[in-house]
Design a protein around this motif. Structure first.
Motif, mmCIF file in Angstrom:
data_model
loop_
_atom_site.group_PDB
_atom_site.id
_atom_site.type_symbol
_atom_site.label_atom_id
_atom_site.label_comp_id
_atom_site.label_asym_id
_atom_site.label_seq_id
_atom_site.Cartn_x
_atom_site.Cartn_y
_atom_site.Cartn_z
ATOM 1 N N ILE A 1 0.833 -1.214 0.000
ATOM 2 C CA ILE A 1 0.000 0.000 0.000
ATOM 3 C C ILE A 1 0.867 1.264 0.000
ATOM 4 N N ALA A 2 1.907 1.251 0.839
ATOM 5 C CA ALA A 2 2.686 2.470 1.044
ATOM 6 C C ALA A 2 3.627 2.786 -0.117
ATOM 7 N N ALA A 3 4.235 1.740 -0.678
ATOM 8 C CA ALA A 3 5.263 1.975 -1.694
ATOM 9 C C ALA A 3 4.744 2.767 -2.901
ATOM 10 N N PRO A 4 3.633 2.367 -3.568
ATOM 11 C CA PRO A 4 3.167 3.150 -4.732
ATOM 12 C C PRO A 4 2.814 4.592 -4.374
ATOM 13 N N ILE A 5 2.158 4.757 -3.203
ATOM 14 C CA ILE A 5 1.776 6.115 -2.814
ATOM 15 C C ILE A 5 3.016 6.977 -2.597
ATOM 16 N N MET A 6 4.015 6.428 -1.921
ATOM 17 C CA MET A 6 5.239 7.185 -1.679
ATOM 18 C C MET A 6 5.971 7.498 -2.973
ATOM 19 N N ILE A 7 5.983 6.543 -3.896
ATOM 20 C CA ILE A 7 6.650 6.777 -5.188
ATOM 21 C C ILE A 7 5.992 7.931 -5.921
#
Length: 405
Positions: free
Chosen positions: A153-159
């Motif tokens: 969940i976090a990785a795409p949003i952070m990217i």
């Protein structure tokens, strides 16, 4: 080298400050959005109290105030700014256990985007520091079996957030570079205007010297000749010289009007350099009584600008010979040599110490020659010594038509 490095560091700090100023309003909106999302998630998934909300709000306010004044921090305290902000995020995330994912994903990504787009040195260390804090928070809040879900969940949003921040800073950087280029162009334009005014003043000084000054010197020599002839009773010869003087005064007045009005009324005539120099030498001989010899060998038709400058420089050389040298003979040579014009004005007068005299004020004629030579990318040299005469040598590139005469 030290000065250049110091200047580069200053420009780098100024650039970081401008980046932070550009991000103030968008960053404020993003922080408020993360704050609202965190409070909402905490209300949905975890229990909360007024004290918890108040403490979290205080931390976010501190984070926001630091962000608003970040343009001051990053000039000299870049590392300290990111360390403090990272610790505030870490503390906030551990307070809001229900909404920590919004704090971690949103604000850590926000800081990492700033680092990537702004910090010049220590990027790796700062990003590693933030990732360690983020990992500690995730390990503390998430069950080991749920870590993969958190990462997905976090990785795409952070990217997305980091990419947007980096792109934003790149656009700001281009805008800053464009603004700096425009400022440099404006400065260059002002410098060109100043140089143009300076060159115009120098040109006016040369023209006034080459017209009024030379004309008055010639008139003075003719009046001295009139005085000598009158004292000897040669009234007829004195009348002839007076008549020549009147013609010379008319010519000088015409040249002065031309210089003042920036009109080159004699340019077409001066374009035929040999005829112009011959007439000039004839006037010189009649006015000064000195013998003058011309050696002319130029096979190109010179452009008007070059011919005009040659005309005036030779005139100044003749004036100096008559006024200062106490010479009996003057030799003028104009030769074409391998794409260049070599002009020599030589006399057999008393000479002078060139190294000493040229440093004294008042040599406006020689200064005018030097300025004209510089404009034509040529060279100018004076050779003189006591009781050994004086030689003025000028070399300029040919700027004329290809046809020969």
């Amino acid at each position: 080298m030290f000065g250049t490095k110091h200047q580069e560091d200053y420009v780098s700090r100024d650039r970081r400050s401008l980046h932070m100023l550009a991000l103030r309003v968008p960053g404020l909106a993003f922080i408020l959005m993360v704050y609202a999302a965190s409070v909402s998630l905490q209300y949905i998934y975890e229990s909360w109290t007024v004290f918890l909300l108040l403490l979290f709000t205080i931390l976010i306010v501190i984070f926001t105030v630091l962000h608003w004044h970040s343009h001051r921090w990053v000039k000299k305290k870049t590392f300290l700014y990111f360390i403090i902000q990272g610790f505030i995020i870490y503390t906030s995330a551990n307070l809001m256990t229900g909404g920590y994912i919004a704090v971690v994903v949103g604000l850590y990504a926000f800081l990492i985007g700033q680092i990537i787009g702004m910090a010049d040195k220590g990027k790796t260390l700062l990003i590693l520091y933030l990732f360690i804090l983020m990992s500690i928070t995730a390990l503390h809040e998430e069950h080991p079996h749920h870590l993969l879900r958190f990462i997905v969940i976090a990785a795409p949003i952070m990217i997305v957030i980091i990419t947007y921040a980096a792109t934003f800073f790149a656009q700001v950087d281009e805008k800053i570079k464009t603004q700096m280029t425009l400022e440099k162009l404006e400065l260059a334009h002002r410098q060109v205007k100043q140089l143009t005014l300076q060159n115009e003043r120098q040109r006016m000084a040369r023209d006034l010297h080459d017209t009024l000054a030379q004309g008055l010197v010639s008139l003075h020599m003719q009046l001295e000749a009139v005085h000598v002839h009158l004292s000897k009773g040669n009234t007829d010869r004195a009348k002839d010289i007076i008549s020549q003087s009147m013609d010379r005064v008319k010519g000088t007045l015409a040249d002065a009007r031309s210089a003042i009005d920036n009109l080159r009324s004699t340019s077409e005539e001066i374009g035929f350099l040999k005829e112009s120099i011959t007439e000039q030498i004839n006037h010189f001989t009649e006015a000064s009584g000195l013998s003058c010899f011309l050696d002319y060998s130029v096979h190109h038709v010179l452009d008007v600008h070059t011919a005009e400058n040659c005309h005036y420089m030779i005139g100044e050389g003749l004036t100096n010979a008559a006024k200062h040298a106490e010479a009996k003979n003057v030799w003028v040579s104009v030769q074409e040599e391998e794409g260049q014009i070599r002009i020599t004005v030589k006399d057999d007068g008393k000479g002078f110490d060139a190294g000493t005299e040229m440093r004294k004020s008042g040599h406006y004629g020689l200064l005018g020659i030097q300025e004209r030579v510089n404009m034509m990318n040529g060279t100018f040299r004076i050779t003189s010594a006591r009781s050994a005469g004086t030689q003025i040598e000028i070399i300029i590139p040919i700027q004329g038509e290809a046809e020969h005469v």
